[in-house]
Design a protein around this motif. Structure first.
Motif, mmCIF file in Angstrom:
data_model
loop_
_atom_site.group_PDB
_atom_site.id
_atom_site.type_symbol
_atom_site.label_atom_id
_atom_site.label_comp_id
_atom_site.label_asym_id
_atom_site.label_seq_id
_atom_site.Cartn_x
_atom_site.Cartn_y
_atom_site.Cartn_z
ATOM 1 N N PRO A 131 -30.240 29.468 5.720
ATOM 2 C CA PRO A 131 -29.214 29.420 6.775
ATOM 3 C C PRO A 131 -28.969 27.991 7.250
ATOM 4 C CG PRO A 131 -31.298 30.220 7.661
ATOM 5 C CD PRO A 131 -31.475 30.144 6.176
ATOM 6 N N ILE A 132 -27.752 27.750 7.682
ATOM 7 C CA ILE A 132 -27.390 26.453 8.256
ATOM 8 C C ILE A 132 -27.547 26.537 9.765
ATOM 9 C CG2 ILE A 132 -25.476 24.854 8.646
ATOM 10 C CD1 ILE A 132 -24.552 25.374 5.840
ATOM 11 N N PRO A 133 -28.279 25.607 10.384
ATOM 12 C CA PRO A 133 -28.560 25.705 11.823
ATOM 13 C C PRO A 133 -27.287 25.635 12.667
ATOM 14 C CG PRO A 133 -29.945 24.047 10.762
ATOM 15 C CD PRO A 133 -28.904 24.434 9.767
ATOM 16 N N PRO A 180 -23.761 14.933 13.034
ATOM 17 C CA PRO A 180 -24.786 13.897 12.836
ATOM 18 C C PRO A 180 -26.193 14.491 12.668
ATOM 19 C CG PRO A 180 -23.303 13.284 14.613
ATOM 20 C CD PRO A 180 -22.961 14.691 14.244
ATOM 21 N N GLY A 181 -26.502 15.518 13.451
ATOM 22 C CA GLY A 181 -27.814 16.131 13.332
ATOM 23 C C GLY A 181 -28.056 16.719 11.957
ATOM 24 N N PHE A 182 -27.036 17.360 11.385
ATOM 25 C CA PHE A 182 -27.169 17.944 10.048
ATOM 26 C C PHE A 182 -27.334 16.847 9.005
ATOM 27 C CE2 PHE A 182 -25.145 20.880 6.669
ATOM 28 C CZ PHE A 182 -26.385 21.400 6.340
ATOM 29 N N CYS A 183 -26.624 15.718 9.168
ATOM 30 C CA CYS A 183 -26.786 14.591 8.252
ATOM 31 C C CYS A 183 -28.227 14.086 8.277
ATOM 32 C CB CYS A 183 -25.819 13.469 8.628
ATOM 33 S SG CYS A 183 -24.072 13.851 8.344
ATOM 34 N N TYR A 184 -28.800 13.955 9.484
ATOM 35 C CA TYR A 184 -30.187 13.511 9.592
ATOM 36 C C TYR A 184 -31.143 14.535 8.986
ATOM 37 C CZ TYR A 184 -34.689 12.456 11.808
ATOM 38 O OH TYR A 184 -36.027 12.210 12.039
ATOM 39 N N LEU A 203 -22.994 8.893 18.878
ATOM 40 C CA LEU A 203 -22.626 10.235 18.440
ATOM 41 C C LEU A 203 -23.418 11.296 19.196
ATOM 42 C CD1 LEU A 203 -22.451 9.716 14.566
ATOM 43 C CD2 LEU A 203 -20.552 9.763 16.200
ATOM 44 N N MET A 204 -24.676 11.002 19.458
ATOM 45 C CA MET A 204 -25.550 11.911 20.191
ATOM 46 C C MET A 204 -26.747 11.115 20.680
ATOM 47 S SD MET A 204 -27.112 13.971 16.853
ATOM 48 C CE MET A 204 -27.474 15.418 17.815
ATOM 49 N N THR A 205 -27.423 11.637 21.680
ATOM 50 C CA THR A 205 -28.639 10.991 22.168
ATOM 51 C C THR A 205 -29.835 11.491 21.364
ATOM 52 O OG1 THR A 205 -29.120 12.716 23.800
ATOM 53 C CG2 THR A 205 -27.650 10.899 24.488
ATOM 54 N N LYS A 206 -30.938 10.802 21.489
ATOM 55 C CA LYS A 206 -32.154 11.240 20.806
ATOM 56 C C LYS A 206 -32.605 12.596 21.347
ATOM 57 C CE LYS A 206 -36.782 9.635 19.530
ATOM 58 N NZ LYS A 206 -37.739 8.489 19.603
ATOM 59 N N GLU A 207 -32.414 12.815 22.630
ATOM 60 C CA GLU A 207 -32.759 14.115 23.223
ATOM 61 C C GLU A 207 -31.904 15.220 22.615
ATOM 62 O OE1 GLU A 207 -33.016 16.264 27.638
ATOM 63 O OE2 GLU A 207 -32.386 14.167 27.452
ATOM 64 N N GLU A 208 -30.617 14.957 22.424
ATOM 65 C CA GLU A 208 -29.739 15.957 21.808
ATOM 66 C C GLU A 208 -30.115 16.193 20.348
ATOM 67 O OE1 GLU A 208 -25.685 15.171 24.457
ATOM 68 O OE2 GLU A 208 -26.079 13.985 22.644
ATOM 69 N N LEU A 209 -30.538 15.149 19.655
ATOM 70 C CA LEU A 209 -30.993 15.314 18.273
ATOM 71 C C LEU A 209 -32.239 16.187 18.225
ATOM 72 C CD1 LEU A 209 -30.783 14.675 15.286
ATOM 73 C CD2 LEU A 209 -31.922 12.478 15.722
ATOM 74 N N GLU A 247 -33.043 18.496 20.378
ATOM 75 C CA GLU A 247 -32.612 19.865 20.678
ATOM 76 C C GLU A 247 -32.003 20.528 19.445
ATOM 77 O OE1 GLU A 247 -29.965 19.538 23.955
ATOM 78 O OE2 GLU A 247 -31.555 19.082 25.424
ATOM 79 N N TYR A 248 -31.215 19.773 18.682
ATOM 80 C CA TYR A 248 -30.644 20.313 17.445
ATOM 81 C C TYR A 248 -31.756 20.726 16.482
ATOM 82 C CZ TYR A 248 -28.665 20.401 12.771
ATOM 83 O OH TYR A 248 -28.337 20.778 11.491
ATOM 84 N N LEU A 249 -32.783 19.886 16.347
ATOM 85 C CA LEU A 249 -33.871 20.197 15.422
ATOM 86 C C LEU A 249 -34.674 21.411 15.870
ATOM 87 C CD1 LEU A 249 -35.109 16.571 14.634
ATOM 88 C CD2 LEU A 249 -33.693 18.059 13.199
#
Length: 308
Positions: A80-82, A98-102, A140-146, A148-150
């Protein structure tokens, strides 16, 4: 459905105007990505700046659908894709967040390379294939938002690496060379770095009222700063710091900061290569009052090859 991923997605997102055109996040379930042709991809030029001299990275459904040519590089995602991974860019076109790219980089690329991509995601620049090599843009996003995405991506391929690498990702880098500079100095010796404490990037230093007579300006933004040790690292590119105005500004800034009690080290491209980097690392370590193990020369040079 064409879905643009990896460096192609980040290059599109290097333009603040592209961010304003993004639609809402989309649900990735029941989507098909392998049904496109080269003519379909060329149609992207109607919506985005598309350079046919470089391949575009896209998502496909199955390994059998993979294409690797001078025009297209395709990637397969298993499972699945998050949530929050894909956005609408144009009719029939999705783009990776950006989170998916990382996340994808953390599953397929080396640790230093994945961390540098993470720093681009939370930085103030985007890589471009032009003379300068990057553009200035908003975060694009903060480290905190990254982070949260993870959290929503746990169990996905690459997520364990992405979470493990995240402490090394620093926010607010302004250029690829700033990213190379701080990662070379702060990554562990086993990765080829010098293991120095991580600085804050692009922070503002303001003199106190009683120090105004010592400063040319009311505040200065510095590239890398260890506030407690009052050490500043400034990266000066050859292209941006050779005019008379730039030289004057740099001299005034350095003099003012030193008068305010800051230690200032100035870095150029040549100091991020070979033994010159080792000397720079020792200078920074001395300014910080720390000792750290240094990597073997071949490990240091391998890290630089990955970051450049």
């Amino acid at each position: 459905m064409i879905t643009i991923v990896c460096e192609s997605a980040l290059e599109i997102l290097s333009d603040d105007a592209a961010l304003s055109r993004l639609g809402d996040p989309c649900q990735a379930s029941n989507l098909e990505w392998s049904t496109f042709s080269w003519s379909d991809i060329r149609e992207l030029g109607r919506y985005i700046a598309f350079d046919e001299r470089h391949p575009i990275h896209v998502l496909v459904d199955r390994p059998v659908d993979r294409v690797h040519s001078d025009r297209v590089v395709s990637h397969v995602w298993s499972g699945p894709i998050p949530p929050g991974s894909l956005y609408h860019l144009a009719p029939g076109v999705l783009i990776a967040s950006p989170g998916f790219c990382y996340l994808m980089a953390s599953g397929s690329q080396s640790k230093p390379r994945a961390i540098s991509i993470g720093m681009e995601c939370v930085g103030l620049y985007g890589r471009r294939r032009d003379a300068r090599g990057f553009s200035d843009r908003n975060q694009l996003m903060t480290k905190e938002e990254l982070a949260e995405y993870l959290e929503g991506a746990k169990g996905c391929y690459g997520c364990r690496n992405a979470i493990r690498f995240l402490p090394y990702v620093m926010e607010r880098s302004r250029s690829p060379m700033e990213t190379v500079m701080v990662l070379a100095l702060t990554l562990p010796a086993r990765e080829g770095g010098f293991g120095l404490p991580r600085p804050e990037l692009n922070v503002t230093i303001k003199p106190r009222p009683d120090e105004f007579a010592l400063s040319q300006r009311s505040q200065y933004e510095v590239d890398a700063c260890w506030e407690r040790q009052r050490l500043v690292l400034e990266y000066n590119s050859y292209s941006d710091h050779l005019s008379r105005e730039s030289l004057d500004r740099d001299a005034m800034k350095g003099n003012s900061l030193r008068s305010l009690g800051w230690k200032v080290l100035v870095v150029t491209r040549a100091q991020l290569e070979g033994d010159a980097l080792t000397v720079l690392a020792y200078q920074v370590a001395r300014g910080l009052g720390v000792k750290r193990p240094h990597p073997k020369a071949e490990e240091r040079d391998r890290l630089l090859d990955e970051l450049f």
